[in-house]
Design an enzyme around this catalytic site. Structure first.
Site, PDB file in Angstrom:
ATOM      1  CE1 TYR A 142      28.045  54.827 -32.536  1.00 20.82           C
ATOM      2  CE2 TYR A 142      29.021  53.135 -31.159  1.00 20.82           C
ATOM      3  CZ  TYR A 142      28.482  53.541 -32.356  1.00 20.82           C
ATOM      4  OH  TYR A 142      28.371  52.646 -33.388  1.00 20.82           O
ATOM      5  CE  LYS A 189      18.581  58.542 -44.700  1.00 21.99           C
ATOM      6  NZ  LYS A 189      18.456  57.895 -46.026  1.00 21.99           N
ATOM      7  CG  ASP A 221      20.022  55.469 -47.657  1.00 19.04           C
ATOM      8  OD1 ASP A 221      18.804  55.669 -47.801  1.00 19.04           O
ATOM      9  OD2 ASP A 221      20.877  56.380 -47.744  1.00 19.04           O
ATOM     10  CG  ASP A 245      30.264  50.410 -34.808  1.00 14.84           C
ATOM     11  OD1 ASP A 245      29.586  50.423 -33.770  1.00 14.84           O
ATOM     12  OD2 ASP A 245      31.034  49.489 -35.095  1.00 14.84           O
ATOM     13  CG  ASP A 249      31.502  45.191 -37.917  1.00 16.53           C
ATOM     14  OD1 ASP A 249      32.545  45.791 -37.624  1.00 16.53           O
ATOM     15  OD2 ASP A 249      30.875  44.471 -37.115  1.00 16.53           O
TER      16      ASP A 249
HETATM   17  N1  LIG Z   1      36.026  46.894 -30.102  1.00 18.81           N
HETATM   18  C1  LIG Z   1      35.335  46.065 -29.318  1.00 18.81           C
HETATM   19  O1  LIG Z   1      35.751  45.741 -28.215  1.00 18.81           O
HETATM   20  C2  LIG Z   1      34.054  45.517 -29.829  1.00 18.81           C
HETATM   21  C3  LIG Z   1      33.259  44.801 -28.946  1.00 18.81           C
HETATM   22  N2  LIG Z   1      32.114  44.208 -29.367  1.00 18.81           N
HETATM   23  C4  LIG Z   1      31.415  43.329 -28.406  1.00 18.81           C
HETATM   24  O2  LIG Z   1      31.765  41.981 -28.752  1.00 18.81           O
HETATM   25  C5  LIG Z   1      30.688  41.116 -28.407  1.00 18.81           C
HETATM   26  C6  LIG Z   1      30.305  40.263 -29.639  1.00 18.81           C
HETATM   27  O3  LIG Z   1      29.759  41.137 -30.589  1.00 18.81           O
HETATM   28  P1  LIG Z   1      29.441  40.649 -32.085  1.00 18.81           P
HETATM   29  O4  LIG Z   1      28.356  41.509 -32.588  1.00 18.81           O
HETATM   30  O5  LIG Z   1      29.264  39.173 -32.127  1.00 18.81           O
HETATM   31  O6  LIG Z   1      30.744  41.084 -32.909  1.00 18.81           O
HETATM   32  P2  LIG Z   1      32.148  40.359 -33.094  1.00 18.81           P
HETATM   33  O7  LIG Z   1      32.967  41.272 -33.930  1.00 18.81           O
HETATM   34  O8  LIG Z   1      32.707  39.906 -31.807  1.00 18.81           O
HETATM   35  O9  LIG Z   1      31.822  39.035 -33.977  1.00 18.81           O
HETATM   36  C7  LIG Z   1      31.073  39.152 -35.173  1.00 18.81           C
HETATM   37  C8  LIG Z   1      31.302  37.883 -36.016  1.00 18.81           C
HETATM   38  O10 LIG Z   1      32.639  37.937 -36.553  1.00 18.81           O
HETATM   39  C9  LIG Z   1      33.382  36.805 -36.147  1.00 18.81           C
HETATM   40  N3  LIG Z   1      34.740  37.249 -35.781  1.00 18.81           N
HETATM   41  C10 LIG Z   1      35.054  38.373 -35.086  1.00 18.81           C
HETATM   42  N4  LIG Z   1      36.389  38.439 -34.887  1.00 18.81           N
HETATM   43  C11 LIG Z   1      36.923  37.333 -35.461  1.00 18.81           C
HETATM   44  C12 LIG Z   1      38.255  36.824 -35.572  1.00 18.81           C
HETATM   45  N5  LIG Z   1      39.312  37.481 -35.082  1.00 18.81           N
HETATM   46  N6  LIG Z   1      38.432  35.623 -36.208  1.00 18.81           N
HETATM   47  C13 LIG Z   1      37.379  34.958 -36.724  1.00 18.81           C
HETATM   48  N7  LIG Z   1      36.108  35.390 -36.672  1.00 18.81           N
HETATM   49  C14 LIG Z   1      35.879  36.572 -36.036  1.00 18.81           C
HETATM   50  C15 LIG Z   1      32.657  36.271 -34.913  1.00 18.81           C
HETATM   51  O11 LIG Z   1      32.910  34.882 -34.749  1.00 18.81           O
HETATM   52  C16 LIG Z   1      31.202  36.591 -35.216  1.00 18.81           C
HETATM   53  O12 LIG Z   1      30.640  35.567 -36.014  1.00 18.81           O
HETATM   54  C17 LIG Z   1      29.557  42.000 -27.920  1.00 18.81           C
HETATM   55  O13 LIG Z   1      29.539  42.002 -26.509  1.00 18.81           O
HETATM   56  C18 LIG Z   1      29.922  43.388 -28.448  1.00 18.81           C
HETATM   57  O14 LIG Z   1      29.431  44.437 -27.635  1.00 18.81           O
HETATM   58  C19 LIG Z   1      31.690  44.280 -30.676  1.00 18.81           C
HETATM   59  C20 LIG Z   1      32.448  45.006 -31.582  1.00 18.81           C
HETATM   60  C21 LIG Z   1      33.682  45.672 -31.239  1.00 18.81           C
HETATM   61  C1  LIG Z   2      31.415  49.218 -28.146  1.00 13.85           C
HETATM   62  C2  LIG Z   2      31.315  49.347 -29.662  1.00 13.85           C
HETATM   63  C3  LIG Z   2      31.177  50.752 -30.093  1.00 13.85           C
HETATM   64  C4  LIG Z   2      32.547  48.774 -30.256  1.00 13.85           C
HETATM   65  C5  LIG Z   2      32.456  48.733 -31.756  1.00 13.85           C
HETATM   66  O1  LIG Z   2      31.555  48.200 -32.356  1.00 13.85           O
HETATM   67  C6  LIG Z   2      33.504  49.355 -32.528  1.00 13.85           C
HETATM   68  O2  LIG Z   2      34.236  50.162 -31.982  1.00 13.85           O
HETATM   69  O3  LIG Z   2      33.595  48.999 -33.734  1.00 13.85           O
HETATM   70 MG   LIG Z   3      31.994  47.867 -34.423  1.00 16.17          MG
END
Ligand SMILES: NC(=O)C1=CN([C@@H]2O[C@H](COP(=O)(O)OP(=O)(O)OC[C@H]3O[C@@H](n4cnc5c(N)ncnc54)[C@H](O)[C@@H]3O)[C@@H](O)[C@H]2O)C=CC1
Ligand SMILES: CC(C)CC(=O)C(=O)O
Ligand SMILES: [Mg+2]
Length: 357
Positions: A142, A189, A221, A245, A249
């Site tokens: 990252y 890994k 894996d 990360d 998930d």
């Molecule tokens: N820590 C952070 O700010 C993070 C930001 N992102 C960003 O978020 C955006 C979306 O990324 P995705 O890969 O779709 O991951 P996401 O975690 O936002 O969503 C993944 C799946 O989980 C569901 N989900 C997530 N949080 C939920 C909640 N509180 N309640 C119900 N359902 C929930 C969503 O509807 C989706 O189907 C991207 O722009 C990504 O870069 C992704 C992961 C972490």
């Molecule tokens: C911007 C990403 C590293 C956010 C994420 O996926 C996380 O922190 O879980």
């Molecule tokens: Mg994440």
């Protein structure tokens, strides 16, 4: 107790769920007569739109001056679908983690028995699972150098670790294992990656300081498979940024949803508390997001940042009571969930508040 708490809602559902994490903190402060002083700041897409910068200087300064930060999430589909975008919301999150020295990301996989039926895994596989992930958060690919060649036919990301980066998070993970079941699984890994071979070498050295903790080393894996095959085998899991990360998930499905997992990012200063989820474009703005991950992140703040274990317990108990009463958001509902027990973000957050007040 007086504490200055910075709220960074971010983008998408981050703004919707953080409202409830903050209200839970306000309710706890009132009930226990604490003085929590709140401020707010922008980050991510919201900040880019307002200032051009995903982490404005004012936000970083406020973060450094606060006692703890409750963060929502960042992200917007326009950047996800534009691989050439030079400025991204994610840069703000990565930068604040680096600037605050938040090298240890704790991700507890907290399984409420009421949600055994929300998971796609069998209840008998899940029951009794209790895992604490330690994800290294300021190293790895990252933060490595990123390159593309002139004619856009080649790109590279440098994956790298320094010995001290592995040592410091390994010690935190082993210390935690001593307060749990004294089992630590380090995931890497090492059969392919040089960074993983350094990782495993350092963990093997640190393990010598903790002879009372059972250490296992597992390739990523295999770990991803074991996590769904037999999640109960894990106690503390220690791993690098990228692997953590992804694995967490996956582990959210043990707890029933991405909307259930909280996290604490700590180093040697201000703590940063956030759900593990993102801004969830697919449900943003629809009052569908589960606020419990943000509320449970507030509980982690009370415990880890402020040492308020009783107050933290009150919050997790309020979440359990809300679930026991049958209330569900769409992500944790199942075929048996009565339609009159289905709630939106705001109604679910209000239910938890009822059990706190
Ligand atoms: N820590 C952070 O700010 C993070 C930001 N992102 C960003 O978020 C955006 C979306 O990324 P995705 O890969 O779709 O991951 P996401 O975690 O936002 O969503 C993944 C799946 O989980 C569901 N989900 C997530 N949080 C939920 C909640 N509180 N309640 C119900 N359902 C929930 C969503 O509807 C989706 O189907 C991207 O722009 C990504 O870069 C992704 C992961 C972490
Ligand atoms: C911007 C990403 C590293 C956010 C994420 O996926 C996380 O922190 O879980
Ligand atoms: Mg994440």
């Amino acid at each position: 107790m007086k504490k200055n708490i910075l709220i960074i809602p971010g983008d998408g559902i981050g703004q919707e769920v953080t409202t409830w994490g903050k209200q839970v903190l306000e309710a706890v402060a009132q009930k226990y007569n604490h003085e929590f002083v709140f401020d707010e700041a922008i980050m991510g897409h919201t900040a880019i739109e307002a200032t051009g910068d995903p982490l404005p200087e004012e936000t970083l300064e406020k973060a450094k001056a606060s006692d703890a930060i409750l963060f929502g999430a960042i992200g917007h589909a326009k950047y996800d679908n534009d691989p050439s975008a030079k400025v991204r919301p994610e840069q703000g999150l990565l930068k604040i983690r680096k600037e605050l020295g938040l090298y240890a990301n704790l991700r507890p996989i907290l399984l409420f028995d009421e949600l055994l039926d929300a998971s796609s895994l069998k209840p008998e596989v899940l029951r009794g699972t209790d895992i604490l992930f330690f994800r290294e958060l300021t190293g790895d690919v990252y933060f490595g150098e990123k390159k593309r060649n002139e004619d856009n036919t080649f790109a590279s990301d440098l994956m790298n670790y320094h010995r001290y980066e592995v040592e410091r998070i390994a010690r935190k993970a082993y210390d935690a294992a001593r307060t749990r079941n004294r089992k630590l699984c380090s995931v890497d890994k090492a059969n392919v990656l040089e960074t993983s071979r350094l990782w495993r070498e350092v963990v093997q050295e640190i393990a010598q300081e903790y002879p009372d903790v059972e250490t296992e080393h597992m390739f990523i894996d295999n770990a991803a498979m074991q996590l769904v095959k037999n999640p109960k085998k894990f106690d503390v899991v220690l791993t690098a940024n990228l692997f953590g990360d992804i694995l967490t998930d996956e582990a959210s499905q043990i707890a029933g949803s991405m909307g259930m997992l909280a996290s604490a990012s700590i180093g040697d200063g201000t703590g940063f508390f956030e759900p593990i989820h993102g801004s969830a474009h697919d449900i943003a703005g629809q009052n569908k997001a589960n606020p419990l991950a943000s509320i449970l992140s507030a509980a982690l703040m009370l415990d880890i940042a402020f040492g308020l274990q009783e107050e933290a317990k009150l919050v997790t108990t309020a979440v359990a009571e809300t679930l026991k009463a049958g209330w569900r958001t769409g992500d944790i509902a199942n075929a048996e969930t009565a339609s009159d027990k289905m709630l939106g973000t705001n109604e679910m957050g209000a239910k938890v508040l009822e059990f706190i007040k």
